[in-house]
Enzyme design. Structure first.
Site, mmCIF file in Angstrom:
data_model
loop_
_atom_site.group_PDB
_atom_site.id
_atom_site.type_symbol
_atom_site.label_atom_id
_atom_site.label_comp_id
_atom_site.label_asym_id
_atom_site.label_seq_id
_atom_site.Cartn_x
_atom_site.Cartn_y
_atom_site.Cartn_z
ATOM 1 N N SER A 172 5.201 -9.798 -9.010
ATOM 2 C CA SER A 172 5.211 -8.635 -9.589
ATOM 3 C C SER A 172 6.636 -8.127 -10.422
ATOM 4 C CB SER A 172 5.045 -7.524 -8.754
ATOM 5 O OG SER A 172 6.052 -7.594 -7.569
ATOM 6 N N HIS A 217 -1.834 -8.163 -10.027
ATOM 7 C CA HIS A 217 -1.412 -8.280 -11.636
ATOM 8 C C HIS A 217 -2.138 -9.329 -12.447
ATOM 9 C CE1 HIS A 217 1.974 -5.593 -10.342
ATOM 10 N NE2 HIS A 217 2.041 -6.371 -9.377
ATOM 11 N N LYS A 271 -4.010 -1.291 -11.092
ATOM 12 C CA LYS A 271 -3.271 -1.702 -12.089
ATOM 13 C C LYS A 271 -4.334 -1.900 -13.407
ATOM 14 C CE LYS A 271 0.154 -3.358 -8.985
ATOM 15 N NZ LYS A 271 -0.524 -2.720 -7.836
#
Length: 407
Positions: free
Chosen positions: A179, A207, A242
């Site tokens: 991250s 992610h 996300k």
């Protein structure tokens, strides 16, 4: 003197070290723009990598879900059951990541701190990448298993630790996309070590989901380890806040292992279920992601544009100051500047230009590696990324002139 009196001087110490953090009050303005503490800003801070958080299809799904299910869920899914929307979501998540079964949690952090203690405990061993996310670290500590941290992405170091271990149960824990650095783990390499040492891999793809792999199915799919090639030695975890643009987390993998997590994860059993309206929004997001190749192409174009624009070899100011982008092909583009004070001053200078880019400092990153964490999105236009590149080049040139004048 009471220990309660220590908080004020300790806060002052954080401020002196340039480590005091401040929350901002924000509201979306459309695209990659938002109002920050009352000022309109172009934001490079969000993990909304595909720009889906405000997508009309997701908004409509929430509205329809609220009408059908209401707002809250009432109790733990183990007490009052989980909604038909949540049940359908779990089936669709499993199908999307091409793994046998999925379990949906109300938050990504809660997923990791629940899953790890469900898998291992006293007498077991965890092998964790040194740059893992805090939720993986906290979940490991809560498990009370012995945790060893191998050097970042160093599979030889990990292999040595595994070979020396006498624990019956071994758990390898790693981010898929890290991250704060934006690099990608060697997932086939982790699996090979798990097979050689009778270990299980917990892979956190917060992610990667939505932006990596065929149809955005994630880093595990990008590595070719889903569907017919799926291994029971990998338990896949991701957040839904996300690229998916909503909230929550899930874990997917071998059906028996997921059933064990369902039975033993305290952050699932003893927490109120996520509202059904969110599940409906996530289901809509999965459909958008599967057909969202144009969004991923837009994101990758902006990544390439930024990296070319901030290449120190193409701009002497950046090279002279020693600022550098870490190697990353992902939406996370860290510009390392070194000192905490420099990172904060750059963040403020960008803010004055209407650009919001967060400064990341220890303990989130190692001391001496403070950085601007530039998060790109498909919502960014070519002109908007160009404005950031231009501002950073200008600030680098100002720093160079200041150094030359000081000499």
């Amino acid at each position: 003197m009471s220990w309660l009196d220590e908080f004020s001087p300790r806060l002052n110490e954080l401020e002196l070290q340039h480590l005091l953090r401040h929350r901002r009050v924000v509201e979306p303005l459309g695209g990659a723009r938002m109002r920050v503490d009352g000022e309109p800003m172009l934001a490079f801070c969000s993990n909304d990598y595909l720009g889906l958080a405000g997508d009309p299809a997701l908004v409509q799904a929430v509205q329809d879900g609220a009408k059908r299910y209401g707002v809250g869920s009432g109790a733990s899914p183990m007490v009052s059951g989980h909604s038909s929307a949540n049940a359908a979501l779990e089936d669709e998540l499993a199908a999307f990541v091409q793994l046998p079964r999925a379990l949906y949690f109300y938050a990504g952090f809660a997923t990791n701190v629940g899953v790890i203690p469900a898998l291992v405990g006293l007498g077991d061993e965890i092998f964790a990448d040194r740059l893992n996310h805090a939720s993986l670290i906290d979940g490991s500590l809560l498990s009370r298993a012995h945790m060893q941290r191998y050097r970042h992405a160093d599979l030889e170091h990990l292999a040595q630790m595994l070979a020396a271990s006498e624990a019956k149960r071994k758990l390898i824990v790693s981010d898929a996309v890290f991250s704060m650095d934006g690099d990608v783990a060697d997932i086939p390499g982790l699996l090979a070590l798990a097979e050689a040492h009778d270990a299980l891999v917990l892979l956190d793809d917060a992610h990667g989901l939505g932006v990596m792999g065929p149809q955005g199915r994630g880093a595990l799919a990008a590595a070719g380890l889903t569907g017919a090639n799926a291994s029971r030695r990998i338990l896949y975890m991701s957040t839904l806040s996300k690229a998916v643009g909503v909230a929550g987390g899930f874990v997917a993998g071998d059906a028996t292992v997921v059933e064990w997590v369902l039975q033993k994860a305290r952050s699932y059993t003893f927490a109120t279920a996520a509202p059904a309206l969110l599940a409906e929004a996530i289901r809509a997001a999965l459909r958008r992601i599967a057909e969202g190749e144009a969004l991923r192409e837009q994101l990758h174009a902006r990544i390439l544009q930024l990296r070319r624009g901030l290449d120190p070899e193409s701009h002497l100011g950046l090279g002279t100051m020693g600022w550098h982008l870490l190697p990353s092909d992902t939406a996370i583009q860290p510009l390392v500047v070194g000192e905490n004070a420099i990172a904060l001053s750059l963040m403020e200078a960008l803010r004055q230009r209407g650009l919001w880019v967060p400064a990341i400092r220890p303990p989130t990153v190692p001391a001496g590696t403070a950085r601007l964490r530039i998060a790109l999105s498909a919502a960014h236009t070519e002109a908007e990324v160009a404005s950031l590149v231009g501002a950073l080049r200008e600030l680098a040139d100002q720093q160079v002139r200041a150094v030359l004048q000081a000499d």
